[in-house]
Design an enzyme around this catalytic site. Structure first.
Site, short mmCIF file in Angstrom:
data_model
loop_
_atom_site.label_atom_id
_atom_site.label_comp_id
_atom_site.label_asym_id
_atom_site.label_seq_id
_atom_site.Cartn_x
_atom_site.Cartn_y
_atom_site.Cartn_z
N GLY A 93 0.84 -1.19 0.00
CA GLY A 93 0.00 0.00 0.00
C GLY A 93 0.87 1.24 0.00
O GLY A 93 0.55 2.25 0.62
N ARG A 127 -0.82 -1.25 -6.30
CA ARG A 127 -1.37 -1.48 -7.63
C ARG A 127 -0.94 -0.42 -8.63
O ARG A 127 -0.95 -0.66 -9.83
CB ARG A 127 -2.90 -1.54 -7.55
CG ARG A 127 -3.41 -2.78 -6.84
CD ARG A 127 -4.92 -2.77 -6.68
NE ARG A 127 -5.36 -1.68 -5.80
CZ ARG A 127 -6.55 -1.63 -5.23
NH1 ARG A 127 -7.42 -2.60 -5.43
NH2 ARG A 127 -6.88 -0.62 -4.44
N HIS A 322 -7.04 2.89 21.06
CA HIS A 322 -6.10 3.83 21.68
C HIS A 322 -6.34 4.00 23.18
O HIS A 322 -5.44 3.77 24.01
CB HIS A 322 -6.20 5.21 21.02
CG HIS A 322 -5.82 5.23 19.57
ND1 HIS A 322 -5.01 4.28 19.00
CD2 HIS A 322 -6.12 6.11 18.58
CE1 HIS A 322 -4.84 4.56 17.72
NE2 HIS A 322 -5.50 5.65 17.45
#
Length: 574
Positions: A93, A127, A322
């Site tokens: 990514g 991609r 978190h």
């Protein structure tokens, strides 16, 4: 579609089938065949990688010679020493915002500080059709150097970029990951290859990438690890399903679930503050602490990310990970050691001791449009990527309780929201009133002004300060509340490393202390999933609050229900 099987025992298998017969004796092969069924063997073969015994941490259990990987090893009188190793980091990514703004800059910062191994390479995978040079140009725009070492910034940046390469491919393509594997082996030639994959991608394609990468691009002789970004599912069921799917191809020790808040400097310092200072440890219980507040606020809205955010909401996005992780670290018992498993064991105990969340102990809100000083601020539902009439909360406050001997009856108040009056993340510990305080008349009837408060500001302007009462100099007896403070920017002028730097370095070193274990994740979801289901089934409408305000009024009533005032509103800071 290739199949990659993961045994439920403590070993995973991968390797080079073409060298299997040359690598081990027939006797050893017979032992392996007793361990692996014929069906499992065929599954390994369908990955195109054959198999090789590995322990649960991803290291081979026995040495094998590999046709495609000739290692350079040193001979000693005691036998073979370990070959020079190389770490190959693949950012899956690579063209996304997280990779460009956080991951590549963090890798460069580690390189700049001399923290990465001598031999390393960085690959981007996405991609998008890019060349190596186009990737370098893209990430060079976000790289920065440490403030105190800028004199050699240009040279360091160029050295780092020359170690960055690119492979274009589909996220579920074995063929494309095999092409990546070929390029990785070219860079790793003659060295023991260790591989780290950072999945900076949407969660719906985690499993496709893990399957293809583990089958076609895992290291045959070193370790292979995967960093997985949140969200880890939307509820208990989807989280368990994701974990089960990942464990079809990986062992638990190969999965590094990252919550970047655990890498924040002040969160790291939380256990140091408590366990290495005698003044605090005796006070860390219901006997002295009246309430604990965990606060996360942002002064901006979703700003184009509404489509993504609307699928999760503020409770899943901030509270369930978190803030709950910080709560577990804050409230845990003293671990046996600083070993990752000992710390995570104690965190899990806290999560499993928490009382079921009730809807009456939760307030949800959503910001609305607002005009201030002639400037207009949009509502959440004005975001074109947000569905019309969305009930997704952008604010939530909750009262949680830990039913154990240390924390029985102490409210842990959480608050998280977007489009509020300020940006901050902090832990506020409000201590009990002094019994029979001699000076209470000097403060009037507001006993909260007499209370001591410990504040750990995670961001911005990292600081730790303790509110105490003292006499104002002069002839009269006038009292004042003052702060004993440790402001990091003054005490430590050196730039504080980004959380991603610490977590990446830990993943490379195999340190799991700041990463989330599967049972820990399951315990966290078990706390919030019933609440989320009830809110969504009942279609509870969020209370509207103006953009840039302090949030819904309901949050103040929730705190008052437990005789608490939000410290970020009623107390001053510096």
């Amino acid at each position: 579609m290739a199949i990659c099987f993961h045994s439920r025992s403590s070993v995973a298998l991968s390797g080079s089938s073409s060298n299997y017969g040359r690598s081990v004796s027939r006797r050893r092969r017979r032992r392996w065949s007793e361990f692996i069924s014929p069906i499992h063997f065929l599954a390994f073969r369908s990955c195109g990688r054959g198999f090789q015994m590995k322990s649960s941490n991803g290291y081979p259990q026995i040495g094998v010679s590999l046709k495609d990987e000739v290692l350079t090893v040193k001979q000693s009188k005691d036998g073979l020493e370990q070959a020079d190793s190389i770490v190959s980091i693949t950012v899956v990514g690579a063209s996304g915002d997280l990779a460009k703004k956080k991951i590549f800059p963090a890798l460069f910062a580690l390189f700049y500080e001399g923290c990465l191994p001598e031999h390393f390479t960085v690959f981007g995978y996405a991609r998008s059709k890019l060349t190596d040079e186009e990737l370098r140009n893209m990430i060079s725009k976000t790289l920065t150097c440490r403030i105190d070492k800028r004199e050699n910034c240009g040279d360091k940046m160029e050295q780092f970029l020359q170690r960055c390469f690119y492979q274009s491919g589909q996220y579920g393509s074995d063929e494309n990951f095999s092409e990546l594997d070929k390029k990785l082996r070219e860079k790793e030639a003659g060295k023991l290859p260790n591989r780290l994959f950072y999945l900076s991608i949407p969660p719906n394609i985690f499993v496709d990438v893990v399957r293809s990468a583990s089958c076609s691009a895992s290291s045959l002789t070193g370790w292979t690890r995967f960093i997985v970004e949140k969200p880890f599912g939307r509820d208990s069921e989807s989280s368990r399903e994701l974990t089960q799917c990942l464990k079809m191809y990986l062992t638990e020790d190969q999965i590094f679930r990252i919550d970047h808040y655990l890498g924040k400097e002040l969160v790291e310092n939380l256990s140091v503050l408590r366990f290495s200072n005698l003044v605090f440890e005796p006070l860390w219980s219901r006997n002295y602490i009246r309430n604990v507040q965990l606060i996360f606020t942002e002064d901006f809205g979703t700003e184009g990310r509404g489509g993504y955010f609307d699928n999760y909401g503020i409770i899943r996005d901030i509270m369930q990970n978190h803030l709950l992780q910080i709560l577990a670290l804050f409230a845990m018992e003293t671990p046996v050691s600083l070993d990752a498993e000992d710390i995570r064991n104690e965190k899990v105990k806290v999560l499993r001791s928490m009382r079921k969340l009730q809807v009456d102990d939760v307030v949800v809100g959503q910001y609305k449009g607002h005009t201030r000083s002639g400037k207009s601020y949009p509502a959440y539902i004005d975001d074109p990527t947000v569905p019309k009439g969305s009930l997704t909360p952008t604010f939530a406050a909750a009262a949680l309780f830990i039913d154990n001997a240390r924390w029985d009856g102490v409210p842990f108040l959480m608050k998280a929201g977007k489009a509020l009056h300020t940006r901050s993340a902090e832990i506020r510990v409000q201590f009990r009133h002094v019994p029979g305080n001699l000076y209470k008349r000097k403060f009037g009837t507001d006993l909260d002004k007499l209370s001591n408060e410990l504040v750990i500001r995670v961001q911005p302007n990292e600081a730790i300060y303790l509110k105490i009462n003292n006499k104002i100099p002069g002839l009269s007896m006038r009292l004042d509340s003052s702060n004993l403070n440790l402001l990091y920017s003054e005490r430590y002028p050196r730039e504080i490393p980004d959380a991603y730097e610490r977590l990446l370095l830990d993943a490379i070193g195999g340190e799991r202390r700041l990463f989330i274990r599967s049972d820990e994740l399951d315990a966290a979801w078990s706390l919030f999933s019933p609440l989320l289901k009830e809110l969504e089934d009942r279609r509870v409408a969020p209370e509207l609050y103006p953009y840039g305000s302090r949030g819904p009024v309901g949050a103040h009533y929730l705190a008052a229900k437990y005789n608490v005032r939000w410290g970020d509103i009623t107390s001053g800071s510096f």
